[in-house]
Scaffold this motif. Structure first.
Motif, PDB file in Angstrom:
ATOM      1  N   ARG A   1       0.660  -1.335   0.013  1.00 55.67           N
ATOM      2  CA  ARG A   1       0.032   0.089  -0.046  1.00 55.67           C
ATOM      3  C   ARG A   1       0.810   1.422  -0.034  1.00 55.67           C
ATOM      4  O   ARG A   1       0.365   2.469  -0.255  1.00 55.67           O
TER       5      ARG A   1
ATOM      6  N   LEU B   1      -7.578  -5.477  -2.593  1.00 57.89           N
ATOM      7  CA  LEU B   1      -8.621  -4.876  -3.453  1.00 57.89           C
ATOM      8  C   LEU B   1      -9.443  -4.065  -2.737  1.00 57.89           C
ATOM      9  O   LEU B   1     -10.096  -2.841  -3.601  1.00 57.89           O
ATOM     10  N   ARG B   2      -9.568  -3.794  -1.644  1.00 56.94           N
ATOM     11  CA  ARG B   2     -10.469  -2.675  -1.011  1.00 56.94           C
ATOM     12  C   ARG B   2      -9.671  -1.831  -0.168  1.00 56.94           C
ATOM     13  O   ARG B   2     -10.345  -1.009   0.502  1.00 56.94           O
ATOM     14  N   LYS B   3      -8.489  -1.925  -0.127  1.00 56.83           N
ATOM     15  CA  LYS B   3      -7.369  -0.947   0.680  1.00 56.83           C
ATOM     16  C   LYS B   3      -6.910   0.097  -0.221  1.00 56.83           C
ATOM     17  O   LYS B   3      -7.066   0.255  -1.462  1.00 56.83           O
ATOM     18  N   THR B   4      -6.827   1.214   0.259  1.00 53.03           N
ATOM     19  CA  THR B   4      -6.053   2.412  -0.326  1.00 53.03           C
ATOM     20  C   THR B   4      -4.683   2.394  -0.665  1.00 53.03           C
ATOM     21  O   THR B   4      -4.017   1.516   0.076  1.00 53.03           O
TER      22      THR B   4
ATOM     23  N   ARG C   1      -5.544   6.824  -2.168  1.00 55.65           N
ATOM     24  CA  ARG C   1      -6.615   6.764  -3.106  1.00 55.65           C
ATOM     25  C   ARG C   1      -7.004   5.268  -3.137  1.00 55.65           C
ATOM     26  O   ARG C   1      -6.340   4.413  -2.869  1.00 55.65           O
ATOM     27  N   TYR C   2      -8.201   5.203  -3.679  1.00 57.29           N
ATOM     28  CA  TYR C   2      -8.714   3.709  -3.852  1.00 57.29           C
ATOM     29  C   TYR C   2      -8.776   3.387  -5.196  1.00 57.29           C
ATOM     30  O   TYR C   2      -8.403   4.229  -5.925  1.00 57.29           O
ATOM     31  N   GLY C   3      -8.929   2.128  -5.683  1.00 56.31           N
ATOM     32  CA  GLY C   3      -8.983   2.048  -6.793  1.00 56.31           C
ATOM     33  C   GLY C   3      -7.850   1.265  -7.654  1.00 56.31           C
ATOM     34  O   GLY C   3      -7.829   0.973  -8.707  1.00 56.31           O
ATOM     35  N   THR C   4      -6.750   1.140  -6.957  1.00 65.09           N
ATOM     36  CA  THR C   4      -5.593   0.439  -7.295  1.00 65.09           C
ATOM     37  C   THR C   4      -5.435  -0.767  -6.924  1.00 65.09           C
ATOM     38  O   THR C   4      -5.454  -1.106  -5.598  1.00 65.09           O
ATOM     39  N   TRP C   5      -4.946  -1.863  -7.530  1.00 63.23           N
ATOM     40  CA  TRP C   5      -4.380  -3.287  -7.112  1.00 63.23           C
ATOM     41  C   TRP C   5      -3.421  -2.907  -6.276  1.00 63.23           C
ATOM     42  O   TRP C   5      -2.267  -2.329  -6.560  1.00 63.23           O
ATOM     43  N   THR C   6      -3.370  -3.257  -4.783  1.00 60.90           N
ATOM     44  CA  THR C   6      -2.339  -3.007  -3.903  1.00 60.90           C
ATOM     45  C   THR C   6      -1.654  -4.583  -3.813  1.00 60.90           C
ATOM     46  O   THR C   6      -0.365  -4.779  -4.036  1.00 60.90           O
TER      47      THR C   6
ATOM     48  N   GLN D   1     -11.565 -12.362  -8.034  1.00 63.38           N
ATOM     49  CA  GLN D   1     -10.781 -11.410  -8.895  1.00 63.38           C
ATOM     50  C   GLN D   1      -9.038 -11.909  -8.446  1.00 63.38           C
ATOM     51  O   GLN D   1      -8.319 -11.940  -9.265  1.00 63.38           O
TER      52      GLN D   1
END
Ligand code: ZN
Ligand code: ZN
Length: 274
Positions: A157, A189-192, A202-207, A242
């Protein structure tokens, strides 16, 4: 589908009863569910099972497991914290427990007489933090106490993947030797993600999980476990599909779960949500 990393209200910062998790698992086609609440530990005692609750916790898993045994396999797990030197205390805790699955996770990283928590994102960049983090992971693997490392790549992250992979590489053969699995933890998948330049998340990026590292683990023959790390009933099973699709592209062809501390292997292609 299997979901082998889930929390309930026994973890205090988690929500929902074991039965509520099971009901969502059934709706979503999860047929093996391992409950892995945070094990008693001397740090952050408000966010985990207390020693005096451990008996009740396992009794409750067994009670719900018997109620639903025709429809779903419910397993007795724990997610234990690991800090180098905690091995004796953990052995003491485990002495009288029959466990299916034990995850070892590094949430607190020793630094300067104190700890950095792995969710304190602005602090994860420093070499001193990372050195200490990887020392903890190494000791965790060498301890031989755990079936899997929980979310080893959660630091992604805030840490670039190349740097993470480079520092993890020496641990890959050790994991194989010690028969410790690498957890594919879908909560990434649900972390910033933390951007060190702007200081924003920010959200929405594969961490995580780290697809790059997975390839090296596959080459070495290290096994994988899978979990949503749900902290509420509605999160059970979330992100698993996923995650396995991505893992398959990285070369993973089987996933394991643990029953009575023994590995059960499933072909990745057989895993489906309903
Ligand atoms: Zn964790
Ligand atoms: Zn967890």
């Amino acid at each position: 589908m299997i979901d082998c990393h889930t929390h309930t209200s026994y973890s205090k910062h988690g929500r929902g009863s074991i039965e509520e998790l099971v009901q969502v698992a059934l709706e979503r086609g999860v047929s093996v569910l391992t409950i892995t609440d945070h094990a008693p530990f001397h740090i952050d005692t408000d966010n985990r099972l207390l020693q005096r609750e451990v008996g009740e916790y396992f009794n409750e898993i067994d009670r719900v497991s018997a109620m639903y045994e025709r429809d779903i396999t419910i397993l007795r797990g724990l997610e234990a914290d690991f800090i180098p030197g905690c091995e004796e205390a953990l052995l003491g805790l485990l002495r009288d427990i029959d466990l299916d699955f034990l995850i070892g996770s590094v949430h607190y990283v020793p630094l300067d007489e104190s700890f950095v928590r792995v969710w304190e994102l602005p602090q994860l960049h420093s070499s001193r933090f990372l050195d200490s983090y990887f020392t903890s992971l190494r000791e965790l693997v060498l301890s031989g106490l755990f079936d899997a490392i929980g979310h080893p790549d959660a630091v992604l992250r805030a840490v670039p993947e190349d740097r993470y992979c480079k520092m993890f590489t020496p641990l890959v053969p050790l994991m194989k030797q010690k028969n410790v699995n690498y957890e594919l933890n879908a909560s990434g998948l649900r972390k910033t993600v933390y951007d060190s330049t702007s200081g924003k998340e920010r959200y929405g990026t594969w961490t995580y999980p780290s697809l790059k590292l997975i390839r090296a683990l596959v080459d070495e023959g290290v096994g994988f476990t899978l979990g949503s790390d749900a902290h509420a009933p509605e999160e059970v099973g979330i992100g698993l599909e996923q995650t396995i699709v991505a893992a398959a592209t990285a070369g993973v062809d089987s996933i394991s779960y643990y029953q009575r501390r023994k590995r059960v292997n499933l072909p990745l292609a057989a895993l489906r949500m309903s």
